[in-house]
Design a protein around this motif. Structure first.
Motif, PDB file in Angstrom:
ATOM      1  N   LEU A 124     -19.542   1.407  33.307  1.00  0.00           N
ATOM      2  CA  LEU A 124     -20.826   1.899  33.805  1.00  0.00           C
ATOM      3  C   LEU A 124     -21.976   1.047  33.279  1.00  0.00           C
ATOM      4  O   LEU A 124     -23.063   1.533  32.979  1.00  0.00           O
ATOM      5  N   GLY A 125     -21.688  -0.254  33.123  1.00  0.00           N
ATOM      6  CA  GLY A 125     -22.702  -1.197  32.672  1.00  0.00           C
ATOM      7  C   GLY A 125     -22.927  -1.219  31.184  1.00  0.00           C
ATOM      8  O   GLY A 125     -23.753  -1.992  30.693  1.00  0.00           O
ATOM      9  N   ARG A 126     -22.176  -0.385  30.438  1.00  0.00           N
ATOM     10  CA  ARG A 126     -22.363  -0.317  28.990  1.00  0.00           C
ATOM     11  C   ARG A 126     -21.239  -1.050  28.275  1.00  0.00           C
ATOM     12  O   ARG A 126     -20.061  -0.856  28.596  1.00  0.00           O
ATOM     13  N   PRO A 127     -21.565  -1.906  27.284  1.00  0.00           N
ATOM     14  CA  PRO A 127     -20.558  -2.754  26.656  1.00  0.00           C
ATOM     15  C   PRO A 127     -19.822  -2.084  25.503  1.00  0.00           C
ATOM     16  O   PRO A 127     -20.412  -1.332  24.722  1.00  0.00           O
ATOM     17  N   ILE A 128     -18.524  -2.369  25.402  1.00  0.00           N
ATOM     18  CA  ILE A 128     -17.705  -1.990  24.258  1.00  0.00           C
ATOM     19  C   ILE A 128     -16.955  -3.241  23.826  1.00  0.00           C
ATOM     20  O   ILE A 128     -16.302  -3.897  24.659  1.00  0.00           O
ATOM     21  N   ALA A 129     -17.071  -3.602  22.544  1.00  0.00           N
ATOM     22  CA  ALA A 129     -16.455  -4.822  22.033  1.00  0.00           C
ATOM     23  C   ALA A 129     -15.374  -4.502  21.005  1.00  0.00           C
ATOM     24  O   ALA A 129     -15.309  -3.390  20.479  1.00  0.00           O
ATOM     25  N   GLU A 130     -14.531  -5.503  20.716  1.00  0.00           N
ATOM     26  CA  GLU A 130     -13.423  -5.446  19.763  1.00  0.00           C
ATOM     27  C   GLU A 130     -12.250  -4.666  20.369  1.00  0.00           C
ATOM     28  O   GLU A 130     -12.384  -3.501  20.746  1.00  0.00           O
ATOM     29  N   SER A 131     -11.089  -5.323  20.413  1.00  0.00           N
ATOM     30  CA  SER A 131      -9.953  -4.812  21.190  1.00  0.00           C
ATOM     31  C   SER A 131      -9.513  -3.405  20.797  1.00  0.00           C
ATOM     32  O   SER A 131      -9.311  -2.546  21.670  1.00  0.00           O
ATOM     33  N   ILE A 132      -9.355  -3.128  19.506  1.00  0.00           N
ATOM     34  CA  ILE A 132      -8.867  -1.811  19.091  1.00  0.00           C
ATOM     35  C   ILE A 132      -9.907  -0.735  19.391  1.00  0.00           C
ATOM     36  O   ILE A 132      -9.567   0.378  19.818  1.00  0.00           O
ATOM     37  N   ILE A 133     -11.171  -1.060  19.193  1.00  0.00           N
ATOM     38  CA  ILE A 133     -12.243  -0.109  19.529  1.00  0.00           C
ATOM     39  C   ILE A 133     -12.243   0.176  21.023  1.00  0.00           C
ATOM     40  O   ILE A 133     -12.409   1.321  21.455  1.00  0.00           O
ATOM     41  N   ILE A 134     -12.040  -0.864  21.820  1.00  0.00           N
ATOM     42  CA  ILE A 134     -11.997  -0.691  23.279  1.00  0.00           C
ATOM     43  C   ILE A 134     -10.846   0.230  23.676  1.00  0.00           C
ATOM     44  O   ILE A 134     -11.007   1.142  24.503  1.00  0.00           O
ATOM     45  N   ILE A 135      -9.677   0.009  23.087  1.00  0.00           N
ATOM     46  CA  ILE A 135      -8.508   0.825  23.434  1.00  0.00           C
ATOM     47  C   ILE A 135      -8.743   2.290  23.066  1.00  0.00           C
ATOM     48  O   ILE A 135      -8.409   3.198  23.835  1.00  0.00           O
ATOM     49  N   GLN A 136      -9.325   2.529  21.900  1.00  0.00           N
ATOM     50  CA  GLN A 136      -9.611   3.907  21.500  1.00  0.00           C
ATOM     51  C   GLN A 136     -10.643   4.544  22.426  1.00  0.00           C
ATOM     52  O   GLN A 136     -10.556   5.738  22.748  1.00  0.00           O
ATOM     53  N   TYR A 137     -11.601   3.752  22.883  1.00  0.00           N
ATOM     54  CA  TYR A 137     -12.593   4.250  23.833  1.00  0.00           C
ATOM     55  C   TYR A 137     -11.914   4.646  25.149  1.00  0.00           C
ATOM     56  O   TYR A 137     -12.164   5.724  25.696  1.00  0.00           O
ATOM     57  N   ILE A 138     -11.048   3.769  25.625  1.00  0.00           N
ATOM     58  CA  ILE A 138     -10.322   4.050  26.868  1.00  0.00           C
ATOM     59  C   ILE A 138      -9.531   5.346  26.732  1.00  0.00           C
ATOM     60  O   ILE A 138      -9.494   6.181  27.647  1.00  0.00           O
ATOM     61  N   ASP A 139      -8.898   5.525  25.585  1.00  0.00           N
ATOM     62  CA  ASP A 139      -8.075   6.712  25.361  1.00  0.00           C
ATOM     63  C   ASP A 139      -8.926   7.980  25.299  1.00  0.00           C
ATOM     64  O   ASP A 139      -8.486   9.055  25.710  1.00  0.00           O
ATOM     65  N   ASP A 140     -10.135   7.861  24.781  1.00  0.00           N
ATOM     66  CA  ASP A 140     -11.040   9.014  24.711  1.00  0.00           C
ATOM     67  C   ASP A 140     -11.568   9.394  26.090  1.00  0.00           C
ATOM     68  O   ASP A 140     -11.664  10.579  26.431  1.00  0.00           O
ATOM     69  N   VAL A 141     -11.920   8.389  26.880  1.00  0.00           N
ATOM     70  CA  VAL A 141     -12.538   8.661  28.188  1.00  0.00           C
ATOM     71  C   VAL A 141     -11.498   9.117  29.209  1.00  0.00           C
ATOM     72  O   VAL A 141     -11.771  10.002  30.022  1.00  0.00           O
ATOM     73  N   TRP A 142     -10.305   8.532  29.154  1.00  0.00           N
ATOM     74  CA  TRP A 142      -9.222   8.898  30.071  1.00  0.00           C
ATOM     75  C   TRP A 142      -8.034   9.404  29.246  1.00  0.00           C
ATOM     76  O   TRP A 142      -7.124   8.648  28.921  1.00  0.00           O
ATOM     77  N   PRO A 143      -8.037  10.681  28.866  1.00  0.00           N
ATOM     78  CA  PRO A 143      -7.030  11.201  27.938  1.00  0.00           C
ATOM     79  C   PRO A 143      -5.621  11.343  28.517  1.00  0.00           C
ATOM     80  O   PRO A 143      -4.667  11.508  27.752  1.00  0.00           O
ATOM     81  N   ASP A 144      -5.482  11.285  29.842  1.00  0.00           N
ATOM     82  CA  ASP A 144      -4.135  11.335  30.417  1.00  0.00           C
ATOM     83  C   ASP A 144      -3.345  10.094  29.988  1.00  0.00           C
ATOM     84  O   ASP A 144      -3.912   9.018  29.804  1.00  0.00           O
ATOM     85  N   LEU A 145      -2.032  10.267  29.852  1.00  0.00           N
ATOM     86  CA  LEU A 145      -1.163   9.179  29.387  1.00  0.00           C
ATOM     87  C   LEU A 145      -1.704   8.602  28.072  1.00  0.00           C
ATOM     88  O   LEU A 145      -2.064   7.424  27.982  1.00  0.00           O
ATOM     89  N   PRO A 146      -1.763   9.423  27.020  1.00  0.00           N
ATOM     90  CA  PRO A 146      -2.395   9.004  25.760  1.00  0.00           C
ATOM     91  C   PRO A 146      -1.735   7.807  25.110  1.00  0.00           C
ATOM     92  O   PRO A 146      -0.509   7.630  25.163  1.00  0.00           O
ATOM     93  N   ILE A 147      -2.555   6.987  24.493  1.00  0.00           N
ATOM     94  CA  ILE A 147      -2.108   5.800  23.776  1.00  0.00           C
ATOM     95  C   ILE A 147      -2.049   6.074  22.278  1.00  0.00           C
ATOM     96  O   ILE A 147      -1.158   5.592  21.588  1.00  0.00           O
TER      97      ILE A 147
END
Length: 250
Positions: free
Chosen positions: A63-86
């Protein structure tokens, strides 16, 4: 917040294991995204604008907002889309996974990099360090937290699998380029079996570049690193000789 994945854009580099981490996480989640390949020798204005502190890939825009650093990005993805948790649901298991991710980036990764960028006795010492780190992981698979699990995340690939796996495929590449054995199936049977299983997953095969392309890239990088090392050693030797000459004449 809108939970649509339609506005996901990933800035990355084809040879970056950190980029591959995020690509794999997005694929495991079934999320569609636009991918922007960055020339790391001439970084785009968009990358520099959205990641002005580290100026590195991967960088995810949502949504135009940046998230940096791979592990932080993955945790963000997991928080926003909780289905199929990582990440694991249990807080302790999440902490353990994060600890070993830190170990991979802080201990194992640098040791493997040292093997790749060195030769002679220095390289032998780095190989010993890689093996010591792998022994710790092997122990956890045999007797520790991950005993009896197919993946570090359980029956499915989780955060630690992504972090370790998207770096471990380089082990085979480095073995080929340096002619040094890093992962012996007899010495590390559980880690070796886990890695083979990880690499056979459909999403992983879709993410990891072809081995011949990785080998070509790795050979060129190693040649450049070793040539720089030789030049630096020669410069240091010249400086030392000059200093000795100055000292002896005073």
């Amino acid at each position: 917040m809108e939970q649509s994945a339609s506005s996901l854009k990933l800035f990355g580099s084809w040879a970056s294991s950190y980029t591959h981490r995020v690509q794999l996480a997005l694929k495991l989640k079934g999320l569609e995204f636009d991918y922007v390949e960055e020339d790391l020798t001439n970084k785009s204005e968009s990358l520099l604008l959205h990641n002005p502190i580290y100026k590195k890939v991967p960088l995810l825009l949502h949504l135009g907002r940046p998230i940096a650093e791979s592990i932080i990005i993955i945790q963000y993805i997991d928080d926003v889309w909780p289905d199929l948790p990582i990440l694991p649901a249990d807080p302790y298991d999440r902490a353990v996974a994060r600890f070993w991710c830190h170990f991979a980036d802080d201990k194992l990764g640098p040791a493997v990099g040292a093997v790749f960028g060195s030769s002679g006795d220095e390289q032998k010492a780095a190989v010993v360090q890689v093996h010591e780190n792998l022994k710790l992981i092997e122990h956890e698979l045999r007797e520790g937290t991950f005993k009896g699990k197919r993946f570090f995340g359980g029956d499915k690939i989780g955060l630690l699998d992504i972090v370790l796996g998207c770096g471990s495929y380089w082990l085979a590449v480095f073995e080929e380029v340096t002619e040094v054995k890093l992962v012996d199936a007899e010495a590390f049977p559980l880690f070796h079996a886990w890695l083979r299983d990880f690499e056979e997953q459909k999403e992983v095969k879709e993410t990891i570049p072809a081995i011949d392309k990785l080998l070509e890239y790795a050979r060129s990088i190693r040649e450049m690193m070793l040539s720089h090392s030789v030049a630096a050693a020669a410069a240091a030797s010249s400086t030392t000789t000059t200093n000795i000459a100055v000292d002896s004449s005073s």
